[in-house]
Scaffold this active site. Sequence first.
Site, PDB file in Angstrom:
ATOM      1  CB  THR A   1      -1.323  -0.728   0.938  1.00  0.00           C
ATOM      2  OG1 THR A   1      -0.007   0.183   1.995  1.00  0.00           O
ATOM      3  CG2 THR A   1      -1.756  -1.141   1.411  1.00  0.00           C
TER       4      THR A   1
ATOM      5  CD  GLU B   1      -5.255  -2.491   2.364  1.00  0.00           C
ATOM      6  OE1 GLU B   1      -5.062  -2.014   0.838  1.00  0.00           O
ATOM      7  OE2 GLU B   1      -4.479  -1.813   3.111  1.00  0.00           O
TER       8      GLU B   1
ATOM      9  CE  LYS C   1     -14.793  10.843  13.937  1.00  0.00           C
ATOM     10  NZ  LYS C   1     -14.307   9.277  13.933  1.00  0.00           N
TER      11      LYS C   1
ATOM     12  CD1 TRP D   1     -18.856  12.387  12.420  1.00  0.00           C
ATOM     13  CD2 TRP D   1     -18.370  10.190  11.229  1.00  0.00           C
ATOM     14  NE1 TRP D   1     -18.378  11.596  13.575  1.00  0.00           N
ATOM     15  CE2 TRP D   1     -18.238   9.881  12.315  1.00  0.00           C
ATOM     16  CE3 TRP D   1     -18.959   9.060  10.152  1.00  0.00           C
ATOM     17  CZ2 TRP D   1     -18.157   8.190  12.955  1.00  0.00           C
ATOM     18  CZ3 TRP D   1     -18.879   8.271  10.773  1.00  0.00           C
ATOM     19  CH2 TRP D   1     -18.167   7.807  11.137  1.00  0.00           C
TER      20      TRP D   1
HETATM   21  P1  ADP Z   1      -3.237   4.696  -0.831  1.00  0.00           P
HETATM   22  O1  ADP Z   1      -4.287   3.751   0.346  1.00  0.00           O
HETATM   23  O2  ADP Z   1      -1.708   3.950  -0.883  1.00  0.00           O
HETATM   24  O3  ADP Z   1      -3.947   5.528  -1.127  1.00  0.00           O
HETATM   25  P2  ADP Z   1      -4.931   2.098  -2.642  1.00  0.00           P
HETATM   26  O4  ADP Z   1      -4.816   2.698  -3.670  1.00  0.00           O
HETATM   27  O5  ADP Z   1      -4.661   1.001  -2.264  1.00  0.00           O
HETATM   28  O6  ADP Z   1      -3.248   3.416  -1.890  1.00  0.00           O
HETATM   29  O7  ADP Z   1      -6.035   3.174  -2.066  1.00  0.00           O
HETATM   30  C1  ADP Z   1      -7.971   2.894  -1.473  1.00  0.00           C
HETATM   31  C2  ADP Z   1      -7.892   3.771  -0.921  1.00  0.00           C
HETATM   32  O8  ADP Z   1      -8.111   4.724  -2.514  1.00  0.00           O
HETATM   33  C3  ADP Z   1      -9.613   3.192  -0.582  1.00  0.00           C
HETATM   34  O9  ADP Z   1      -9.280   2.717   0.458  1.00  0.00           O
HETATM   35  C4  ADP Z   1     -10.106   5.080  -0.926  1.00  0.00           C
HETATM   36  O10 ADP Z   1     -10.156   5.084   0.670  1.00  0.00           O
HETATM   37  C5  ADP Z   1      -9.841   5.253  -1.916  1.00  0.00           C
HETATM   38  N1  ADP Z   1     -10.333   5.313  -3.366  1.00  0.00           N
HETATM   39  C6  ADP Z   1      -9.865   4.695  -3.936  1.00  0.00           C
HETATM   40  N2  ADP Z   1     -11.048   4.699  -4.965  1.00  0.00           N
HETATM   41  C7  ADP Z   1     -12.225   5.708  -3.988  1.00  0.00           C
HETATM   42  C8  ADP Z   1     -13.051   6.007  -4.758  1.00  0.00           C
HETATM   43  N3  ADP Z   1     -13.554   6.093  -6.528  1.00  0.00           N
HETATM   44  N4  ADP Z   1     -13.968   7.218  -4.112  1.00  0.00           N
HETATM   45  C9  ADP Z   1     -13.526   8.019  -3.332  1.00  0.00           C
HETATM   46  N5  ADP Z   1     -12.103   7.242  -2.522  1.00  0.00           N
HETATM   47  C10 ADP Z   1     -11.764   5.685  -2.747  1.00  0.00           C
END
Ligand code: ADP
Length: 542
Positions: free
Chosen positions: A184, A329, A439, A444
């Site tokens: 990640t 993940e 918050k 929220w």
């Molecule tokens: P990192 O956590 O390192 O940024 P990832 O690419 O695995 O790497 O990121 C996943 C996260 O990106 C998700 O948990 C979410 O918070 C955000 N995310 C992914 N797609 C979307 C989306 N379409 N809209 C909003 N948030 C998104």
Amino acid sequence: MHGLMQNWPLTVDKILDHAKRWHGATEVVTRTVEGPVVRSTYGELHARARRLSNVLLGFGIKRGDRVATLAWNTARHMEVWYGAMGIGAVCHTLNPRLFAEQLVYIINHADDRVIFTDLSFVPLLRDLRPRIPSVERIVILTDEHSAQACRKDELIFETLLNEASPNAVWGGFDENTAAGLCYTSGTTGDPKGVLYSHRSNFLHTLSITNADVFSLSARDVVLSVVPMFHANGWGLAFVCPGLGCKLVLPGPKLDGPSIHELLESEKVTFTAGVPTVWQMLLAHLRETRGKLTTLKCIGVGGAAVPDATVRAFRDEFGVQILHAWGMTEISPIGTVSSPTNATASLSAAEQFQVSLSQGRTTMLMDAKLVDDAGERLPHDGKTFGRLMVKGPFVVERYFRDEPTQKRLDGEGFFDTGDVATIDPHGFVKITDRAKDIIKSGGEWISSIDIENLVMAHPKVALAAVIACAHEKWSERPLLIIKLRPGESAAKNDFLAFLEGKIVTWWMPDDVVFVDDLPLGATGKIDKKLIRKQFADYRLPMR
Ligand code: ADP
């Protein structure tokens, strides 16, 4: 009683075998790191990946050993993926946009034995070399003509392939064997390794080849803009050969003009990537009055897509944006905003809202919302909760976690760290990352919603909303804006713009203009860094 069907382990080498046999002449086109656009086919890619397997076996690579890549999307990069995975080695994709310190941490944590790198990253790797002792060899993804003076422990990809024997045996191991490792990006903490198996990648491939995901078929031409090092490359390196689509790989150039050129010259019908790439393309198209003559659909995910972007592509270019949510993940595609019969009968405005949501779960993915105590919450489209997911391509625990380490709840669901609502039609709307939500007085506020509204303002290039400490309300929103080049504006322009679009208590307490907003390693706005930059910021008292 067992069924009497063939036992056919779901290993990803079979995907490329299939492409070679049944789509062998279908093209794989690469804009190379060296510059020119080169053409290959699934047949050639398969043959070269087999040779690469023999190169790895010659290095003494065994099943389970980590073979890393530090590379853009190219055919050579795909050859390394399949060459490594085919013999049961683990292909570890390194993200070149990470800080040097993070790369050192990840390479050591993974215990990588060899790194395949593009020419562009050779100087970086030379710098890191003294601190990554497990790495025995560096292979440069180029040929003799383009390689500059190589060191003794640096090898040239094309030379190795030419010298390797063409036959290698792929597969023949358990489908639960590890295939890929992706960390990640550390947006929310230390990088953690997600170890995909052949089976999880295979099932993820089948799940995203469903029509309700990206509607792809052998008749499509796919430009894979999302880097192969970002979240399993969204699975496209498996999906495209699996379906037999022509695949276009953009190499290092992800700017508007370069992407536009490939979209047009290769007659691309589908492409995918994070919102910032499409905003750059949009700016370029508007500036040059460019057209998109073959593109039908863009899969957008990784961060919420602003509605201004969806509208612009639809109204100005006739291109549909399919909004997807996912994370490293979960392999990574979890939900996609394709309509259903039920939503197709809603009003046009409601349908547009549906298309802006992150969509419904893909096949084999289950989801639920829970409160902080882990109790299930209703899917009424209003109640915010932590989004939990479960399925055969969702992580169980991270690489090198203790076997006893618990990452799942009592029902086997993984906590995504995202806060969402789910409506009665099953459409998920991501409200925020749990860490980014504001918050205010026990209620929220969604930073994503405010950012997306502000992004529709014609003077805004990028916007971020973060929580700032507040004596009375505990946290209040601060709006940070990067204006488009040459624009000027006053704080009140944006507060007035938001009026009537959000409830009054969501209104940011202040607006700050900045020259730039930091983007993280996967091209998303880096909120962690912005929060650090504004740690001492004091909101005006109201
Ligand atoms: P990192 O956590 O390192 O940024 P990832 O690419 O695995 O790497 O990121 C996943 C996260 O990106 C998700 O948990 C979410 O918070 C955000 N995310 C992914 N797609 C979307 C989306 N379409 N809209 C909003 N948030 C998104």
